[in-house]
Design an enzyme around this catalytic site. Structure first.
Site, PDB file in Angstrom:
ATOM      1  N   GLN A   1      99.489  28.463  63.253  1.00  0.00           N
ATOM      2  CA  GLN A   1      99.978  28.830  64.587  1.00  0.00           C
ATOM      3  C   GLN A   1     101.511  28.879  64.607  1.00  0.00           C
ATOM      4  O   GLN A   1     102.180  27.922  64.241  1.00  0.00           O
ATOM      5  CB  GLN A   1      99.455  27.828  65.636  1.00  0.00           C
ATOM      6  CG  GLN A   1      99.829  28.183  67.055  1.00  0.00           C
ATOM      7  CD  GLN A   1      99.264  29.525  67.544  1.00  0.00           C
ATOM      8  OE1 GLN A   1      98.123  29.865  67.252  1.00  0.00           O
ATOM      9  NE2 GLN A   1     100.052  30.291  68.264  1.00  0.00           N
TER      10      GLN A   1
ATOM     11  N   LYS B   1      91.346  30.222  70.055  1.00  0.00           N
ATOM     12  CA  LYS B   1      90.898  30.817  68.788  1.00  0.00           C
ATOM     13  C   LYS B   1      89.685  30.057  68.248  1.00  0.00           C
ATOM     14  O   LYS B   1      88.739  30.658  67.732  1.00  0.00           O
ATOM     15  CB  LYS B   1      92.062  30.830  67.788  1.00  0.00           C
ATOM     16  CG  LYS B   1      93.140  31.837  68.223  1.00  0.00           C
ATOM     17  CD  LYS B   1      94.485  31.671  67.534  1.00  0.00           C
ATOM     18  CE  LYS B   1      95.505  32.622  68.173  1.00  0.00           C
ATOM     19  NZ  LYS B   1      96.873  32.478  67.657  1.00  0.00           N
TER      20      LYS B   1
ATOM     21  N   ASP C   1      95.320  36.615  59.780  1.00  0.00           N
ATOM     22  CA  ASP C   1      96.234  36.812  60.911  1.00  0.00           C
ATOM     23  C   ASP C   1      97.342  37.807  60.530  1.00  0.00           C
ATOM     24  O   ASP C   1      98.190  38.136  61.342  1.00  0.00           O
ATOM     25  CB  ASP C   1      96.841  35.452  61.304  1.00  0.00           C
ATOM     26  CG  ASP C   1      97.339  35.430  62.746  1.00  0.00           C
ATOM     27  OD1 ASP C   1      96.816  36.204  63.569  1.00  0.00           O
ATOM     28  OD2 ASP C   1      98.268  34.644  63.047  1.00  0.00           O
TER      29      ASP C   1
END
Ligand code: NAP
Length: 303
Positions: free
Chosen positions: A116, A72, A139
Site C-alpha cells: 500500500q 481490497k 498492482d
C-alpha cells in the site's frame, strides 16, 4: 437577465449536446466481479488444494491507507481469493520490508502482492516496489512491469490506469487519433495512463505542476484525465464541449474528484462520476490481475 454566452458555450462551438454518458465504474466492477468469482471457483475445482492469495502489506497506521487495504481484502473475499494481511510497524526499515517481500515472493500460495502506497518516509518505496516479483506485481508498480507495458509486452498494468482503460473500452470511448491531456505524472497513475493511451494511438500531452498554459492545453483535448490530487482543480471553463472527462481523483472530505464535475460534466459527452467511476475499477483491476496470475501459475503447473 440573460447571461452572456460563456467562452465554452456548446451551441457557439457547433456541438450538439445530448445527455452525457455516465461511465459507471461501480456497476461495471460489480458485473466483472461475478465472472472473476466463477474463474476462481473453476480454478479451485480444477486444482485440488489451490488457495490463491493476494498478500496486502500495510506499513504504519495511516487511516486512509488502512481503509483502502480493508476494501481490497473485502474484494478478495467476494471472489473467493484468500487475503494474507501483513501489517508492519510505522518505524519499519527498508531492509525489513524487503525481507518480507522476499518471503512473499517465495510463497507459492501468494499469487499477488500489494504494497500500500505511500509507505513511511524512511522507507525506500521504489526499491520495495521493485523487489516484488514480476509475476506477482498485480498492482503494476514495478519499473520492469512499467517498461514492459510501455513497450507493449505482457505485464500487469498499474491498477488505476488499467481500470480506466477497462472502463472506457467497455463504454466504447474511442482513443485512436484523439487528443488526450493527462494532468499528473505520478509513477502509479499519470505516467502509466499516458503510455497506455499512447499505445492505443491517442496523441497524449502529459501535464504537471510546471506546465505552462494548462487551461489552453486542456481546452484542446478530446479526453481529459484528472490525476492531480487537488479537489475540483480542473475547471469547467477549461473544458472543450463534447470532451470525455476521466476523473481519477477522490477527496472524501469534499466528496469530489480532481475535476469540477458539477459544472463540467454537463459539457461533456461522457464522464466518470465521483464516487463510483474510477475508484471501483482500481480495486477490480487489482483483483482481476491476481486471478490472472493465479490461473497462469496453477494451470501452467498442471500442464
Ligand atoms: P501524486 O503522486 O501527488 O501526483 C500528482 C500529480 O499532479 C503530480 O504529477 C503533480 O506534478 C501534478 N500536479 C500537482 N499540482 C499541480 C498543478 N497545480 N498543476 C498541474 N499538475 C499538478 O498523486 P497520485 O498518486 O497520482 O494521485 C492523483 C489523484 O488520484 C489523487 O486525487 C488520488 O487520490 C487519486 N488516486 C485515486 C486512485 C483510485 O483508486 N481512484 C488511485 C490512486 C490515486 P509534479 O509531478 O510536477 O509534482
Amino acid at each position: 437577465m440573460m447571461c452572456p454566452a460563456a467562452a465554452n458555450d456548446p451551441a457557439e462551438e457547433g456541438v450538439s449536446m445530448t445527455e452525457p454518458k455516465i461511465l459507471d465504474g461501480k456497476t461495471l466492477a460489480a458485473q466483472l466481479r461475478g465472472s472473476l468469482k466463477a474463474r476462481v471457483d473453476a480454478l479451485k475445482a480444477a486444482v485440488p488444494g489451490a488457495a490463491p492469495a493476494l498478500a496486502t502489506i500495510l506499513v504504519g497506521d495511516d487511516p486512509a491507507s488502512t481503509t483502502y487495504v480493508k476494501m481490497k481484502q473485502n474484494a478478495c473475499a467476494k471472489v473467493g481469493l484468500t487475503s494474507i494481511k501483513v501489517e508492519m510497524a510505522a518505524d519499519t526499515t527498508t531492509a525489513q520490508l524487503l525481507a518480507k517481500i522476499d518471503e512473499l515472493n517465495r510463497d507459492d500460495a501468494v499469487r499477488g502482492i500489494l504494497l500500500q502506497h505511500p509507505v513511511p518516509s524512511q522507507i525506500d518505496e521504489r526499491a520495495c516496489f521493485d523487489a516484488i516479483a514480476l509475476d506477482k506485481d498485480v498492482d503494476g508498480v514495478t519499473c520492469l512491469g512499467f517498461g514492459r507495458m510501455s513497450m507493449g509486452e505482457a505485464a500487469y498494468g498499474s491498477a488505476t490506469p488499467q481500470g480506466i482503460m477497462t472502463l472506457i473500452d467497455h463504454y466504447g470511448v474511442e482513443l485512436k487519433g484523439k487528443d488526450v491531456v493527462v494532468i499528473g505524472r505520478s509513477p502509479i497513475l499519470g505516467k502509466p495512463m499516458a503510455l497506455m493511451m499512447l499505445n492505443r494511438h491517442a496523441t497524449v500531452t502529459i501535464c504537471h505542476s510546471r506546465t505552462r498554459g494548462l487551461d489552453e492545453k486542456v481546452r484542446a483535448a478530446d479526453i481529459v484525465v484528472g490525476a492531480v490530487g487537488i479537489p475540483r482543480f480542473v475547471k469547467a471553463e477549461w473544458i472543450r464541449p463534447g470532451a470525455v472527462l476521466i476523473d481519477a481523483g477522490y477527496h472524501p472530505q469534499d466528496n469530489c474528484g480532481d475535476i469540477d464535475l458539477e459544472q463540467a460534466a454537463p459539457l461533456s459527452t461522457a464522464y466518470t462520476p465521483v464516487p463510483g467511476g474510477v475508484g471501483p475499477m482500481t480495486i477490480l483491476t487489482l483483483i482481476a490481475q491476481t486471478v490472472d496470475s493465479a490461473e497462469a501459475f496453477y494451470l501452467k503447473r498442471q500442464a
